[in-house]
Design a protein around this motif. Sequence first.
Motif, PDB file in Angstrom:
ATOM      1  N   LYS A  48       0.822  -1.211   0.000  1.00  0.00           N
ATOM      2  CA  LYS A  48       0.000   0.000   0.000  1.00  0.00           C
ATOM      3  C   LYS A  48       0.857   1.263   0.000  1.00  0.00           C
ATOM      4  O   LYS A  48       0.479   2.293  -0.574  1.00  0.00           O
ATOM      5  N   SER A  49       2.018   1.207   0.653  1.00  0.00           N
ATOM      6  CA  SER A  49       2.867   2.394   0.792  1.00  0.00           C
ATOM      7  C   SER A  49       3.403   2.882  -0.556  1.00  0.00           C
ATOM      8  O   SER A  49       3.727   4.069  -0.702  1.00  0.00           O
ATOM      9  N   PRO A  54       0.417  10.760   0.526  1.00  0.00           N
ATOM     10  CA  PRO A  54       1.381  11.013   1.617  1.00  0.00           C
ATOM     11  C   PRO A  54       0.803  10.860   3.020  1.00  0.00           C
ATOM     12  O   PRO A  54       1.475  10.302   3.896  1.00  0.00           O
ATOM     13  N   ASP A  55      -0.414  11.354   3.254  1.00  0.00           N
ATOM     14  CA  ASP A  55      -1.002  11.233   4.595  1.00  0.00           C
ATOM     15  C   ASP A  55      -1.182   9.779   5.002  1.00  0.00           C
ATOM     16  O   ASP A  55      -0.897   9.385   6.131  1.00  0.00           O
ATOM     17  N   LEU A  56      -1.650   8.960   4.057  1.00  0.00           N
ATOM     18  CA  LEU A  56      -1.841   7.541   4.356  1.00  0.00           C
ATOM     19  C   LEU A  56      -0.497   6.838   4.516  1.00  0.00           C
ATOM     20  O   LEU A  56      -0.367   5.926   5.351  1.00  0.00           O
ATOM     21  N   GLU A  61       3.219   3.887   7.964  1.00  0.00           N
ATOM     22  CA  GLU A  61       4.500   3.750   8.662  1.00  0.00           C
ATOM     23  C   GLU A  61       4.274   3.527  10.155  1.00  0.00           C
ATOM     24  O   GLU A  61       4.959   2.717  10.788  1.00  0.00           O
ATOM     25  N   GLY A  62       3.302   4.262  10.718  1.00  0.00           N
ATOM     26  CA  GLY A  62       2.966   4.035  12.128  1.00  0.00           C
ATOM     27  C   GLY A  62       2.466   2.626  12.371  1.00  0.00           C
ATOM     28  O   GLY A  62       2.809   1.990  13.372  1.00  0.00           O
ATOM     29  N   GLU A 150      -9.696   5.116   7.759  1.00  0.00           N
ATOM     30  CA  GLU A 150      -8.971   5.066   6.494  1.00  0.00           C
ATOM     31  C   GLU A 150      -7.895   3.977   6.537  1.00  0.00           C
ATOM     32  O   GLU A 150      -7.750   3.178   5.612  1.00  0.00           O
ATOM     33  N   LEU A 151      -7.164   3.946   7.643  1.00  0.00           N
ATOM     34  CA  LEU A 151      -6.090   2.971   7.786  1.00  0.00           C
ATOM     35  C   LEU A 151      -6.631   1.555   7.892  1.00  0.00           C
ATOM     36  O   LEU A 151      -6.111   0.619   7.272  1.00  0.00           O
ATOM     37  N   SER A 152      -7.657   1.375   8.693  1.00  0.00           N
ATOM     38  CA  SER A 152      -8.209   0.029   8.874  1.00  0.00           C
ATOM     39  C   SER A 152      -8.804  -0.514   7.584  1.00  0.00           C
ATOM     40  O   SER A 152      -8.695  -1.715   7.305  1.00  0.00           O
ATOM     41  N   ARG A 153      -9.407   0.359   6.764  1.00  0.00           N
ATOM     42  CA  ARG A 153      -9.913  -0.095   5.467  1.00  0.00           C
ATOM     43  C   ARG A 153      -8.766  -0.474   4.542  1.00  0.00           C
ATOM     44  O   ARG A 153      -8.822  -1.483   3.837  1.00  0.00           O
TER      45      ARG A 153
END
Length: 229
Positions: A48-49, A54-56, A61-62, A150-153
Motif C-alpha cells: 500500500k505504501s 502522503p497522509d496515508l 508507517e505508524g 482510512e487505515l483500517s480499510r
Amino acid sequence: MAALNTQDIKAILDEIDRNLEQMMNILQTEEQALNKSFGNYLVRIRQKSTVAAPDLVRKLEGARIVFQRGLDAIKRVPELAEPLRNLLQVNKMVRLAVQDYEGNTFVKISSYIGAITNICLGQLKYIRMRYEAILVGIREEIRVLWMDRELSRALRLILSVNQMQFKKFTLAFQRAEVLYADISLIVIQSGNAGFHQRIVLRMVSNRLPSAEEQKIIHTLFPGWEENED
C-alpha cells in the motif's frame, strides 16, 4: 490416620501433565498464528505504501512500527513454555517421592505436598498473567490503528488478536489449578511438616532456576533459606 492414597496422587499428576503439555502446545500455536498474521499485515503495508497518498503513507508507517513491535512481543510467548517444562520436572520429582513413600523411605510426601502445590499454583498463575499481558498489549496497540477508519480499510484490519487460543489456554490452566488443589485435599499432614517442607523447597528450588521462578518461591515462603538447618 488413614493411609495416603498415592495412586490417586499419581493419577492426578498424570492429568496435570496433560494439561501442562496442552498449554505448551497452545503457546506454540499462538506464536505461529500471530507471526503469520502480523507478517501478512507488514506485506500489505509495503504494498500500500508504494501507491498511497502522503497522509496515508505516514499512517502506514505508524502501523508498520506497531506490527513490528507485535512481532517482537510474541517472541516472548514461546518462552513461557520453559517454566511449564519446569513444572513437569517438579511433577516428576513428586512421582519419585510418592514411589519412595510407598517404600517407607525417610522423607514423607504427606508433610510437604502443600508446599509443592502452592509453588506450582503460584507459577501457573504467573505464566497465565504474563501470557494475557502480552496479548492485551498487542490488542490495545492494534485497537488504536483500527480506530482510524482510512487505515483500517486500507489494511483490512481486524480489531483484535484471536482470543480462542487464550480461552483454551485458560481452560487447561483452570483444570491444572483444580487438580493441584485436589492433591492437597487428599494428603495427610505429618507432625514433621516444617522440617520436610524445607527439604522439598530446596528440591523444588533446584528445578525452578530462573530469577522470576525463585521470586515466586520466596513470595510464597519468605525467608525459607535462612531457616534451613
